[in-house]
Scaffold this active site. Structure first.
Site, PDB file in Angstrom:
ATOM      1  N   LYS A  73      56.601  32.776  49.666  1.00  0.00           N
ATOM      2  CA  LYS A  73      55.259  33.727  49.289  1.00  0.00           C
ATOM      3  C   LYS A  73      54.052  33.253  49.826  1.00  0.00           C
ATOM      4  CE  LYS A  73      53.277  33.710  44.957  1.00  0.00           C
ATOM      5  NZ  LYS A  73      52.947  33.984  43.781  1.00  0.00           N
ATOM      6  N   ASP A 165      36.397  36.056  26.765  1.00  0.00           N
ATOM      7  CA  ASP A 165      36.232  36.015  27.996  1.00  0.00           C
ATOM      8  C   ASP A 165      34.635  36.138  28.297  1.00  0.00           C
ATOM      9  OD1 ASP A 165      38.091  37.141  30.872  1.00  0.00           O
ATOM     10  OD2 ASP A 165      35.619  37.244  31.025  1.00  0.00           O
ATOM     11  N   VAL A 166      34.273  35.509  29.447  1.00  0.00           N
ATOM     12  CA  VAL A 166      32.683  35.549  29.752  1.00  0.00           C
ATOM     13  C   VAL A 166      32.090  36.897  30.094  1.00  0.00           C
ATOM     14  CG1 VAL A 166      32.550  33.334  30.368  1.00  0.00           C
ATOM     15  CG2 VAL A 166      33.016  34.939  32.093  1.00  0.00           C
TER      16      VAL A 166
END
Length: 325
Positions: A73, A165-166
């Site tokens: 990957k 979350d911010v």
């Protein structure tokens, strides 16, 4: 005339295959069992850092004989992409024929990365969390927040999720997605501590930072809780990590490599890697009051556990575009 060809799978193609989280967890678990018994080839991932800062593009090769899987990957993580309306994580995966070395498929890796990372958290939690864990705290409500929630809900009786979350819009989107898809109540919380204290399971899934902001403090994680550090130690102050009874990772060599390039400068000693836990070579949770952490770094093993099944099902379903070599 050369008749060799490979299958190209776009992100939409990969999603259209319909591989579910439960199946992905089983594939990742099988790969870690093989790793625990020393039957996997996976060198530490090298990387480059265009633009500096916390940007990275990593090369991630692995070979899993038991899954007939070999490949690599090539994945990038650029934290500032969100400001440009672009994904933080992007890249491609190449799957090779382990018998001839010829490439079989090239596929988008964004969906794969999100799903297999959640699956690895679930595989670790199966060994390190309490079986009755019912409350989940998510710090970072992007792709990894979503997939880690889905994976943990597949194995544990999750009744409530507390999300931080911010970005308020990220929490709103997370809440709607999880409630619609999983039917689990999500509560948006105003402070990081509300997504840690009181939760049986905690996942930190912000950007990976070489200089941790150390938001989570000692005393926040309850006795008996399990935490998954998807963003390395970015959210955690050293004293908080050192409170835990068992600190685990998915690969010791890669953990040590990351320490040489500036990450994990004050981390606890490693109890076990995930392969050792899955193969029952080292104990996981032993008491109801232990605090435990899995700091999974994200391994090529995870991707190569999933890629062959995606390829095989895509061929069977007629999904993707065949390209000449």
């Amino acid at each position: 005339m050369n008749s060799q060809k490979l299958l190209y799978l776009s992100q939409a193609d990969v999603i259209a295959v319909g591989l579910g989280m439960v199946d992905i967890i089983k594939l990742v678990e099988k790969a870690f069992a093989e790793k625990g018994h020393g039957r996997v080839e996976m060198p530490p991932k090298p990387g480059i850092h265009p633009g500096g800062g916390d940007n990275f593009i990593h090369a991630m090769p692995a070979y899993i004989p038991a899954l007939h899987s070999a490949g690599i990957k090539w994945v990038g993580g650029f934290p500032e992409n969100a400001k440009k309306g672009l994904p933080y994580i992007s890249g491609l995966l190449i799957l090779n024929d382990p018998e001839t070395g010829l490439p079989l498929a090239v596929m988008d890796c964004q969906w794969i990365t999100g799903m297999r990372t959640g699956a690895a958290t679930a595989v670790a939690a199966k060994r390190l969390a309490r079986v009755d864990a019912a409350t989940l705290g998510i710090l970072g409500c992007g792709v990894q927040g979503l997939t880690n929630t889905e994976a943990l809900a597949a194995l544990f009786p999750i009744e409530a999720v507390f999300a931080y979350d911010v970005e308020a819009k990220a929490v709103e989107k997370f809440k709607q997605t999880i409630e619609d898809k999983l039917g689990i109540k999500v509560t948006a919380v105003a402070t990081p501590r509300e997504a840690v204290t009181g939760c049986d399971l905690v996942v930190t899934a912000g950007p990976i930072l070489k200089q941790p902001h150390q938001t989570i403090k000692a005393g926040w994680l309850d006795q008996g809780a399990f935490a998954s550090l998807v963003d390395f130690d970015s959210y955690w102050e050293p004293a908080a990590m050192k409170e835990v009874d068992k600190f685990c990772t998915d690969d010791l060599k890669q953990f040590e490599y990351y320490q040489t390039v500036g990450y994990f400068q004050d981390a606890p000693p490693i109890h076990a890697d995930l392969g050792e836990l899955v193969a029952n070579l080292k104990p996981g949770r032993e008491t109801a009051v232990e605090r435990t952490i899995a700091c999974n770094l994200g391994l090529a093993l995870d991707d190569m556990a999933v890629a062959p099944t995606l390829y095989q099902r895509a061929v069977e379903m007629g999904i993707g575009t065949w390209l000449p070599l």
